[in-house]
Design a protein around this motif. Structure first.
Motif, mmCIF file in Angstrom:
data_model
loop_
_atom_site.group_PDB
_atom_site.id
_atom_site.type_symbol
_atom_site.label_atom_id
_atom_site.label_comp_id
_atom_site.label_asym_id
_atom_site.label_seq_id
_atom_site.Cartn_x
_atom_site.Cartn_y
_atom_site.Cartn_z
ATOM 1 N N GLY A 131 0.823 -1.204 0.000
ATOM 2 C CA GLY A 131 0.000 0.000 0.000
ATOM 3 C C GLY A 131 0.850 1.244 0.000
ATOM 4 O O GLY A 131 2.063 1.161 0.159
ATOM 5 N N PRO A 132 0.252 2.403 -0.175
ATOM 6 C CA PRO A 132 -1.181 2.561 -0.397
ATOM 7 C C PRO A 132 -1.584 2.199 -1.826
ATOM 8 O O PRO A 132 -0.917 2.578 -2.768
ATOM 9 C CB PRO A 132 -1.409 4.052 -0.136
ATOM 10 C CG PRO A 132 -0.093 4.706 -0.441
ATOM 11 C CD PRO A 132 0.955 3.686 -0.121
ATOM 12 N N THR A 134 -4.465 2.814 -4.501
ATOM 13 C CA THR A 134 -5.575 3.732 -4.735
ATOM 14 C C THR A 134 -6.827 2.937 -5.089
ATOM 15 O O THR A 134 -6.772 2.053 -5.942
ATOM 16 C CB THR A 134 -5.250 4.700 -5.891
ATOM 17 O OG1 THR A 134 -4.071 5.427 -5.527
ATOM 18 C CG2 THR A 134 -6.375 5.681 -6.150
ATOM 19 N N LYS A 149 -7.720 5.074 -0.297
ATOM 20 C CA LYS A 149 -6.475 4.307 -0.256
ATOM 21 C C LYS A 149 -6.663 3.066 0.605
ATOM 22 O O LYS A 149 -7.490 3.055 1.513
ATOM 23 C CB LYS A 149 -5.360 5.171 0.343
ATOM 24 C CG LYS A 149 -4.920 6.284 -0.579
ATOM 25 C CD LYS A 149 -3.769 7.052 0.039
ATOM 26 C CE LYS A 149 -3.056 7.900 -0.988
ATOM 27 N NZ LYS A 149 -3.939 8.944 -1.553
ATOM 28 N N LEU A 150 -5.849 2.093 0.270
ATOM 29 C CA LEU A 150 -5.977 0.804 0.931
ATOM 30 C C LEU A 150 -4.595 0.269 1.295
ATOM 31 O O LEU A 150 -3.655 0.409 0.508
ATOM 32 C CB LEU A 150 -6.669 -0.158 -0.050
ATOM 33 C CG LEU A 150 -6.655 -1.648 0.243
ATOM 34 C CD1 LEU A 150 -7.682 -1.980 1.308
ATOM 35 C CD2 LEU A 150 -6.961 -2.436 -1.030
ATOM 36 N N TRP A 151 -4.492 -0.301 2.479
ATOM 37 C CA TRP A 151 -3.261 -0.981 2.889
ATOM 38 C C TRP A 151 -3.606 -2.420 3.246
ATOM 39 O O TRP A 151 -4.637 -2.683 3.885
ATOM 40 C CB TRP A 151 -2.644 -0.307 4.118
ATOM 41 C CG TRP A 151 -2.067 1.030 3.842
ATOM 42 C CD1 TRP A 151 -0.769 1.338 3.565
ATOM 43 C CD2 TRP A 151 -2.781 2.272 3.839
ATOM 44 N NE1 TRP A 151 -0.632 2.695 3.380
ATOM 45 C CE2 TRP A 151 -1.846 3.289 3.538
ATOM 46 C CE3 TRP A 151 -4.105 2.636 4.041
ATOM 47 C CZ2 TRP A 151 -2.203 4.626 3.443
ATOM 48 C CZ3 TRP A 151 -4.469 3.962 3.950
ATOM 49 C CH2 TRP A 151 -3.517 4.943 3.651
ATOM 50 N N GLU A 207 -9.239 3.745 3.641
ATOM 51 C CA GLU A 207 -9.636 5.095 4.012
ATOM 52 C C GLU A 207 -10.149 5.761 2.741
ATOM 53 O O GLU A 207 -9.418 5.811 1.751
ATOM 54 C CB GLU A 207 -8.414 5.847 4.553
ATOM 55 C CG GLU A 207 -8.709 7.259 4.977
ATOM 56 C CD GLU A 207 -7.433 8.056 5.169
ATOM 57 O OE1 GLU A 207 -6.953 8.120 6.305
ATOM 58 O OE2 GLU A 207 -6.916 8.585 4.170
ATOM 59 N N ILE A 248 1.463 2.186 8.781
ATOM 60 C CA ILE A 248 0.607 2.905 7.826
ATOM 61 C C ILE A 248 0.763 4.392 8.102
ATOM 62 O O ILE A 248 0.607 4.824 9.234
ATOM 63 C CB ILE A 248 -0.863 2.498 8.014
ATOM 64 C CG1 ILE A 248 -1.049 1.043 7.617
ATOM 65 C CG2 ILE A 248 -1.774 3.390 7.200
ATOM 66 C CD1 ILE A 248 -2.454 0.560 7.838
ATOM 67 N N SER A 252 -2.465 10.219 5.660
ATOM 68 C CA SER A 252 -2.374 9.558 4.366
ATOM 69 C C SER A 252 -3.146 10.285 3.282
ATOM 70 O O SER A 252 -3.235 9.830 2.172
ATOM 71 C CB SER A 252 -2.909 8.149 4.520
ATOM 72 O OG SER A 252 -4.095 8.187 5.260
#
Ligand SMILES: [Zn+2]
Length: 254
Positions: A131-132, A134, A149-151, A207, A248, A252
């Protein structure tokens, strides 16, 4: 239960759909009705965030596009927009239909990305974070964009399958390419990654900004929604969870 898409679609569809209609009767039936009938016959859910690719026969997606265009034109007509005289909206119905089926909601209509899983030959067992990534989607409630965004945190074991880093993004794109509900999207994606790789632990944090909050409603452009899913050792081991969350970036948004 939600994801079943790596199987080639045609073979399944043939067995599911007996030729109930003669070609003549079949002629006037909208293609969406035919696809819906197959889904109902197979007792498959077809919510906005479900993938229905295995119920669509070759060539039907093009017909579906034509059908959505006609219905979209009806919406524009009902909005009393002079699409014939207004060159800006002349071809909007077609453009929107294409955007829905071929772009933003493509993840409903096409099978999942082909992901090659490899055995964990190196016996990796360290926390891995991707991540992140998109993510782009739309909310099921308003069809307004959801961008975020994603982790992903993965704790492999020796039996875990390894997939290339970019594949996580491909899987996320497929799941998010549907009208979504953020809390359901993270669960769908976690299920999918779990199924493909079987790690000891899996953690997801998403998020996202929901434009239905900014464009309409409370008109709050800054509000973000954060969702997380923790599985396996991430649930049991608070140190591991803390390690993942600390890695993270806090701010962000940019
Ligand atoms: Zn919404």
């Amino acid at each position: 239960m939600l994801m079943k898409s790596n199987t080639p679609s045609t073979a399944v569809v043939t067995t599911l759909v007996p030729a109930r209609q003669t070609p003549a009767e079949d002629e006037g039936t909208p293609v969406s009705v035919k696809i819906r009938e197959r889904l109902v016959a197979a007792r498959k859910r077809f919510n906005a965030n479900d993938n229905i690719a295995e119920f669509i026969e070759p060539g039907e997606l093009e017909k579906l596009l034509d059908e959505v265009e006609v219905k979209m034109q009806g919406v524009l007509d009902s909005l009393v927009i002079d699409t014939a005289g207004d060159h800006n909206t002349n071809n909007t119905a077609r453009r929107v239909a294409k955007m829905y089926l071929n772009e933003v909601f493509k993840g409903r209509y096409v099978p999942g990305p082909t992901i090659t899983e490899f055995p964990n030959a190196e016996h990796l067992n360290e926390l891995m974070i991707v991540g992140p990534i998109t993510v782009r989607s739309a909310c099921s409630h308003h069809f307004c964009p959801v961008i975020g965004k994603l982790w992903i945190g993965v704790l492999p074991n020796e039996h875990t399958n390894v997939i290339g880093l970019s594949k996580y993004a491909r899987l996320a794109e497929w799941v998010m390419g549907r009208p979504q509900i953020q809390e359901e999207a993270v669960v769908q994606l976690a299920d999918l990654i779990q199924e493909k790789t079987s790690p000891d632990g899996l953690a997801l944090v998403m998020e996202a900004t929901h434009y239905c909050m900014g464009w309409r409603g409370v008109k709050d452009l800054d509000s973000k929604m954060i969702n997380s899913v923790m599985r396996g050792v991430f649930l049991k081991d608070s140190n591991l969870r803390r390690e993942f969350l600390s890695l993270i970036p806090k701010n962000s948004s940019n």
